[in-house]
Design an enzyme around this catalytic site. Sequence first.
Site, PDB file in Angstrom:
ATOM      1  N   ASP A  35     118.979   7.549 -29.680  1.00 29.49           N
ATOM      2  CA  ASP A  35     119.894   6.505 -29.227  1.00 29.49           C
ATOM      3  C   ASP A  35     119.332   5.197 -29.772  1.00 29.49           C
ATOM      4  O   ASP A  35     118.277   4.732 -29.341  1.00 29.49           O
ATOM      5  CB  ASP A  35     119.940   6.491 -27.694  1.00 29.49           C
ATOM      6  N   TRP A  74     118.420   4.885 -19.554  1.00 32.84           N
ATOM      7  CA  TRP A  74     119.662   4.135 -19.319  1.00 32.84           C
ATOM      8  C   TRP A  74     120.545   4.948 -18.366  1.00 32.84           C
ATOM      9  O   TRP A  74     120.730   6.145 -18.574  1.00 32.84           O
ATOM     10  CB  TRP A  74     120.356   3.904 -20.664  1.00 32.84           C
ATOM     11  N   LYS A  77     124.468  -5.095 -29.403  1.00 27.89           N
ATOM     12  CA  LYS A  77     123.414  -6.106 -29.185  1.00 27.89           C
ATOM     13  C   LYS A  77     123.032  -6.797 -30.477  1.00 27.89           C
ATOM     14  O   LYS A  77     122.962  -8.013 -30.548  1.00 27.89           O
ATOM     15  CB  LYS A  77     122.150  -5.486 -28.594  1.00 27.89           C
TER      16      LYS A  77
END
Length: 454
Positions: free
Chosen positions: A264, A183, A300
């Site tokens: 993460d 990311w 999300k």
Amino acid sequence: MADSSAVPMEGSAAANRRVSVLARHLESSSSDVDSNEPSLYASLTSGSDGDSVFAHVVKAPEDPILGVTIAYNKDPSPVKLNLGVGAYRTEEGKPLVLNVVKRAELQLVNNRSRVKEYLPITGLAEFNKLSAKLIFGDDSPAIRENRVTTVQCLSGTGSLRVGAEFLARHYYQRTIYIPQPTWGNHPKVFTLAGLSVKTYCYYDPTTRGLNIQGLLDDLGSAPPGAIVLLHACAHNPTGVDPTLEQWETIRQLIRSKGLLPFFDSAYQGFASGGLDADAQSVRMFVTDGGECLVAQSYAKNMGLYGERVGALSIVCGTADVASRVESQLKLVIRPMYSNPPIHGASIVATILRDRNMFNEWTVDLKAMADRIISMRQKLFEALRGRGIPGDWSHIIKQIGMFTYTGLNSKQVAFMTKEFHIYMTSDGRISMAGLNSKTVPHLADAIHAAVKLNA
Ligand code: PGU
């Protein structure tokens, strides 16, 4: 009254600054534009802003991911399509607020005893407890033994940052290894927190899968104690995760070398549709009794993007250490933003504590994951139907929100210009942004882009 003699002095100071910028520019042999350096162009064209103490500030480029939405918003085309940001869209192409979230919010609004006092520095205690259970499991020995400290943070990004700031202050090894690719915000978050960022091999473009040997070699030669950033599931941007066997090999290596895992977890539930299945990697590292950090995001999986709800957990060797670590996390958080916002964490706690709401959430989550999987199938078939050269099976093999298409930046630019399709320049597309009606348009664009390169 201000001394009028100050005006020409200010003016000449500004002029001197511009002359020195010009001199530095002429000395520099590099033609690259460094966004951190005052640019000659900005200085010479500054015109009236020469009066500002910020006249030297150059315009920074847009963010590589969030900037895609800005460009998309400016496009007047009726066929435009935003596949940049990883944000869920319905089959109608609309953002989704989960029904269960609306129900939780109604409960909160109707509860007259609720107030808007400050939360503690560590956030909403019940939210923290439930978040730890969600990622580590109901029966986690580490939780039972009070070896976990969990603090509410500003979504996934804030949790990563707080964790990184803590490590930079209190951990002896300042090097963090992040996967290549990862990311785009990871290197910035960790560098600005004071860590030194290195990469480890992750993706193999030839197989479009995991480069497990490269990964093991790189982590095998990392200095003892180095921090290793791992995507818990649904790796962004590649959509390629290790198998459970590969996770086990990675775990053994990390533990045998005394490396420190930092997970993460931004997509729990989005990879497989199941919350427990997507937490398996993390749980393997907790079951072995070792220490680790985990950054969780509800952006999300609960669709709480803008509410900025997340948590940082640090699993420690003993309860005593965990409590001292928590006291230091408070010292990291207090000068940063004092304490976190109450609303989003209250929504999450309302859902996680209630069996019915929790079950409804898992159904919603599965439906979102399934719609993404069906978009993979549809896109794959559309590409095959057009006879586009190449093996596109990675579209159905990759998991999570994204497909790492393999399209290059030139092809991406072409698709944006000619087809009004917006995506990150690395060829990543957010499958969640697609629907049955837009698949043919994307397939046509990929077809044309592939021909372009042929
Ligand atoms: N970690 C990973 C792996 C992510 O993909 C994201 C979000 C985050 C952390 C941060 O999420 P929070 O919103 O802070 O909880 N990545 C998305 C969203 C846009 C962005 O870049 O922030 C993406 O499109 O990659």
